[in-house]
Every structure is written in structure tokens, then in C-alpha cells.
Scaffold this motif. Structure first.
Motif, PDB file in Angstrom:
ATOM      1  N   UNK A  35       0.822  -1.213   0.000  1.00 40.30           N
ATOM      2  CA  UNK A  35       0.000   0.000   0.000  1.00 40.30           C
ATOM      3  C   UNK A  35       0.854   1.260   0.000  1.00 40.30           C
ATOM      4  N   UNK A  36       1.981   1.201   0.707  1.00 39.79           N
ATOM      5  CA  UNK A  36       2.875   2.367   0.750  1.00 39.79           C
ATOM      6  C   UNK A  36       3.430   2.664  -0.641  1.00 39.79           C
ATOM      7  N   UNK A  37       3.757   1.623  -1.389  1.00 33.41           N
ATOM      8  CA  UNK A  37       4.268   1.810  -2.747  1.00 33.41           C
ATOM      9  C   UNK A  37       3.187   2.386  -3.664  1.00 33.41           C
ATOM     10  N   UNK A  38       1.966   1.895  -3.496  1.00 36.67           N
ATOM     11  CA  UNK A  38       0.866   2.388  -4.333  1.00 36.67           C
ATOM     12  C   UNK A  38       0.592   3.856  -4.057  1.00 36.67           C
ATOM     13  N   UNK A  41       3.479   6.602  -5.321  1.00 36.77           N
ATOM     14  CA  UNK A  41       3.709   6.947  -6.719  1.00 36.77           C
ATOM     15  C   UNK A  41       2.878   8.147  -7.148  1.00 36.77           C
ATOM     16  N   UNK A  42       3.492   9.002  -7.960  1.00 33.54           N
ATOM     17  CA  UNK A  42       2.780  10.164  -8.480  1.00 33.54           C
ATOM     18  C   UNK A  42       2.109   9.866  -9.814  1.00 33.54           C
ATOM     19  N   UNK A  43       2.255   8.633 -10.286  1.00 30.32           N
ATOM     20  CA  UNK A  43       1.693   8.240 -11.563  1.00 30.32           C
ATOM     21  C   UNK A  43       0.360   7.528 -11.367  1.00 30.32           C
ATOM     22  N   UNK A 127      12.976   2.372  -4.801  1.00 30.07           N
ATOM     23  CA  UNK A 127      14.236   2.801  -4.190  1.00 30.07           C
ATOM     24  C   UNK A 127      14.055   4.092  -3.418  1.00 30.07           C
ATOM     25  N   UNK A 128      13.334   5.043  -4.012  1.00 32.50           N
ATOM     26  CA  UNK A 128      13.105   6.339  -3.363  1.00 32.50           C
ATOM     27  C   UNK A 128      12.339   6.181  -2.061  1.00 32.50           C
ATOM     28  N   UNK A 129      11.301   5.336  -2.067  1.00 29.56           N
ATOM     29  CA  UNK A 129      10.485   5.154  -0.873  1.00 29.56           C
ATOM     30  C   UNK A 129      11.242   4.395   0.213  1.00 29.56           C
ATOM     31  N   UNK A 130      12.070   3.424  -0.182  1.00 34.88           N
ATOM     32  CA  UNK A 130      12.845   2.655   0.795  1.00 34.88           C
ATOM     33  C   UNK A 130      13.785   3.571   1.578  1.00 34.88           C
ATOM     34  N   UNK A 131      14.382   4.533   0.883  1.00 36.77           N
ATOM     35  CA  UNK A 131      15.279   5.487   1.540  1.00 36.77           C
ATOM     36  C   UNK A 131      14.484   6.444   2.420  1.00 36.77           C
ATOM     37  N   UNK A 132      13.370   6.934   1.894  1.00 37.66           N
ATOM     38  CA  UNK A 132      12.558   7.905   2.625  1.00 37.66           C
ATOM     39  C   UNK A 132      12.013   7.327   3.921  1.00 37.66           C
ATOM     40  N   UNK A 133      11.532   6.078   3.871  1.00 35.99           N
ATOM     41  CA  UNK A 133      10.924   5.469   5.057  1.00 35.99           C
ATOM     42  C   UNK A 133      11.901   4.639   5.866  1.00 35.99           C
ATOM     43  N   UNK A 134      13.153   4.528   5.377  1.00 36.50           N
ATOM     44  CA  UNK A 134      14.168   3.702   6.034  1.00 36.50           C
ATOM     45  C   UNK A 134      13.671   2.268   6.194  1.00 36.50           C
ATOM     46  N   UNK A 135      13.079   1.752   5.114  1.00 38.64           N
ATOM     47  CA  UNK A 135      12.566   0.377   5.127  1.00 38.64           C
ATOM     48  C   UNK A 135      13.179  -0.375   3.945  1.00 38.64           C
ATOM     49  N   UNK A 139      12.825  -2.785  -1.112  1.00 34.03           N
ATOM     50  CA  UNK A 139      13.595  -3.027  -2.326  1.00 34.03           C
ATOM     51  C   UNK A 139      13.470  -4.470  -2.812  1.00 34.03           C
ATOM     52  N   UNK A 140      12.902  -5.345  -2.004  1.00 36.82           N
ATOM     53  CA  UNK A 140      12.728  -6.742  -2.411  1.00 36.82           C
ATOM     54  C   UNK A 140      11.391  -6.978  -3.101  1.00 36.82           C
ATOM     55  N   UNK A 141      10.534  -5.965  -3.119  1.00 41.04           N
ATOM     56  CA  UNK A 141       9.201  -6.115  -3.715  1.00 41.04           C
ATOM     57  C   UNK A 141       9.259  -5.870  -5.214  1.00 41.04           C
ATOM     58  N   UNK A 142       8.672  -6.771  -5.975  1.00 39.18           N
ATOM     59  CA  UNK A 142       8.512  -6.557  -7.409  1.00 39.18           C
ATOM     60  C   UNK A 142       7.052  -6.801  -7.774  1.00 39.18           C
ATOM     61  N   UNK A 143       6.732  -6.726  -9.057  1.00 43.19           N
ATOM     62  CA  UNK A 143       5.336  -6.884  -9.472  1.00 43.19           C
ATOM     63  C   UNK A 143       4.767  -8.234  -9.042  1.00 43.19           C
ATOM     64  N   UNK A 144       5.550  -9.296  -9.216  1.00 41.22           N
ATOM     65  CA  UNK A 144       5.049 -10.628  -8.884  1.00 41.22           C
ATOM     66  C   UNK A 144       4.933 -10.842  -7.384  1.00 41.22           C
ATOM     67  N   UNK A 145       5.654 -10.039  -6.609  1.00 48.30           N
ATOM     68  CA  UNK A 145       5.558 -10.153  -5.145  1.00 48.30           C
ATOM     69  C   UNK A 145       4.142  -9.861  -4.668  1.00 48.30           C
ATOM     70  N   UNK A 146       3.449  -8.981  -5.388  1.00 51.57           N
ATOM     71  CA  UNK A 146       2.092  -8.623  -4.986  1.00 51.57           C
ATOM     72  C   UNK A 146       1.175  -9.825  -5.163  1.00 51.57           C
ATOM     73  N   UNK A 147       1.355 -10.579  -6.243  1.00 49.73           N
ATOM     74  CA  UNK A 147       0.588 -11.815  -6.438  1.00 49.73           C
ATOM     75  C   UNK A 147       0.934 -12.831  -5.346  1.00 49.73           C
ATOM     76  N   UNK A 148       2.203 -12.896  -4.973  1.00 48.61           N
ATOM     77  CA  UNK A 148       2.611 -13.805  -3.907  1.00 48.61           C
ATOM     78  C   UNK A 148       1.954 -13.423  -2.583  1.00 48.61           C
TER      79      UNK A 148
END
Length: 254
Positions: A35-38, A41-43, A127-135, A139-148
Motif C-alpha cells: 500500500x505504501x508503494x501504491x 507513486x505520483x503516476x 528505491x526512493x520510498x525505501x530510503x525515505x521510510x528507512x525500510x 527493495x525486495x518487492x517486485x510486481x510478482x511479489x504482490x501476487x505472492x
């Protein structure tokens, strides 16, 4: 296997080595990270793309191939499944429907872009969000991770019901669904329990996702004991694409 076919074609004799493919461990991210990634994004297109994967548990390639004719009201059809998947229809949330309807309809595809283009943008956002939130786990999340995440969540909240996992993930082979049945065992304190003594009560509990685990006869009355994981209470609006959760499945095969 490719070299084996080549040798057969050329009449070359060789002994194919034995090799067992080991399935990689499925690493499902936390829903809050998705949810944080969603949200970050500004897109509009990227946010909608990620939400589509989340609510339909689809492979990213299936969402990328989706066309506007696959969206009828709040029913989103997976009409172009990847290898090993069936087609299917999902009832999406009103929020996602609004997000989809705000996208420009300049192409027959909902997302008229390439996988590499979307992935490049996503990696930057991640990458930007991982640095901003210090989480760094982001960086291990990809598109298929959401299905997982979807597969493991379904497995957990149905107490490891592989048939439901198979149905909602649209697997053709049940072995693919078994990969998700590794969710942790629920401890007794993590269950909520109740009982039923009438046919109507039993039916209602079944519809509500309760699982029978015991029964006794007390004063000539048969008492049925049911339980379900506490996270199976319907509080998440995203578990099955809408707040109804498992009162009805938001998917049907086509």
C-alpha cells in the motif's frame, strides 16, 4: 531439454544429466508495504496497475495485456492468462474502478506500455520510498511479489485450503497452488471460536468462513464447534477485492 532435442534432430548420442528444479521460496511482502508503494507513486497509471495486481492476484503480464473490453462495470476479466493460468473474472472495488475510469482510453489496452518501461519506473519509486521510510525490505518487492502476497494471504485466511488458492489464483495445476500452503500454523489463541446447534446456524457459519473442528452431544443436543483465524473477520477491504471478503468469492472462472 533444448540440447536433447538438438541431439535427437542431429542423431547425436549423449546422456542427459539428471537435474531437479528446486522451487524458489515464495517471499510475500507485507500489505502495508504494498500500500505504501501504491500511495507513494505520483503516476496514476502506475498506482492503478499495482492496485489491479493486488485486487485480482494476477500476474503482471496478464494485467499489462488487459483491454478495455475486459472491463464491464466492476467486473475485471483476465482474458489473456500467462502459461499455466486459466482465464477468470474478478469483482473489483469501487476505488479501483474509479482509478481505471480516470485513465485515458487512447488504446485498446488499458496499459499501452511495455513491461520494461513500467518496471524501470517502479524500481525508481521503490528505491526512493525505501530510503525515505528507512525500510530496506521495500527493495525486495517486485510486481510478482504482490501476487505472492495474495496467494499467501488466501492460504492463511482459508486455513490452507489449497482448492480456494487454486481457484482464486487461476492455477491449472494444483502443484502450483501448493507452493502457497506454507503459511504459519495458527495458534489456538489466534482463533475465534463459536458453536452451532441448528442447521441454519451451521449454514451461516459455513458462509462466514468458519471451520468445524469438533462436536459433542450434551443433554441430547448435538453441539458443533467452529473456529476461524482472527484475521478472517472481514476487516480488510483489500483481501478479496471488496469488503465482503469471503461472504462470496470475487472471482469466477470463465
Amino acid at each position: 531439454f533444448a540440447y536433447q532435442a538438438f541431439c535427437e534432430m542431429q542423431g547425436i548420442i549423449w546422456k542427459k544429466p539428471e537435474y531437479t528444479i528446486e522451487d524458489p521460496m515464495i517471499r510475500a511482502p507485507l500489505e502495508e508495504d504494498i500500500d505504501a508503494l501504491i500511495v507513494s507513486t505520483n503516476s496514476k497509471r502506475m498506482a492503478t496497475f499495482l492496485t489491479c495486481i493486488k485486487e485480482t492476484y494476477a500476474d503482471p503480464g496478464e494485467i499489462l495485456a488487459a483491454e478495455w473490453i475486459d472491463l464491464k462495470g466492476n467486473i475485471f476479466s483476465i482474458a489473456h492468462p500467462v502459461k499455466g493460468h486459466n482465464t477468470g473474472e474478478y469483482e473489483i472495488s469501487g476505488e479501483l474502478l474509479t482509478m481505471l475510469n480516470t485513465l485515458p482510453k487512447t488504446d485498446k489496452r488499458i496499459f499501452p506500455t511495455t513491461y520494461s518501461s513500467l518496471e524501470t519506473s517502479f524500481l525508481y519509486i521503490r528505491k526512493r520510498l525505501a530510503v525515505k521510510l528507512a525500510r530496506p525490505q521495500l527493495t525486495a518487492i517486485n510486481f510478482k511479489s504482490i501476487r505472492h502476497w495474495g496467494g499467501t494471504t488466501i492460504a492463511e485466511n482459508t486455513n490452507g485450503n489449497v482448492l480456494i488458492v487454486k481457484q482464486l489464483l487461476r492455477h491449472k495445476c494444483i502443484e502450483s497452488s501448493m507452493k502457497y500452503i506454507h503459511a504459519k500454523k495458527f495458534e489456538p489463541k489466534e482463533y475465534e471460536e463459536t458453536t452451532a446447534t441448528t442447521i441454519e446456524e451451521i449454514r451461516n457459519l459455513g458462509k462466514g468462513g468458519w471451520t468445524k473442528y469438533d462436536e459433542i452431544t450434551f443433554n441430547q443436543v448435538q453441539v458443533h464447534f467452529y473456529r476461524r483465524p482472527k484475521r478472517f473477520t472481514g476487516q480488510s477491504n483489500n483481501l478479496y477485492g471488496n469488503s465482503e471478503n469471503l461472504k462470496r468469492y470475487s472471482y469466477k472462472p470463465t
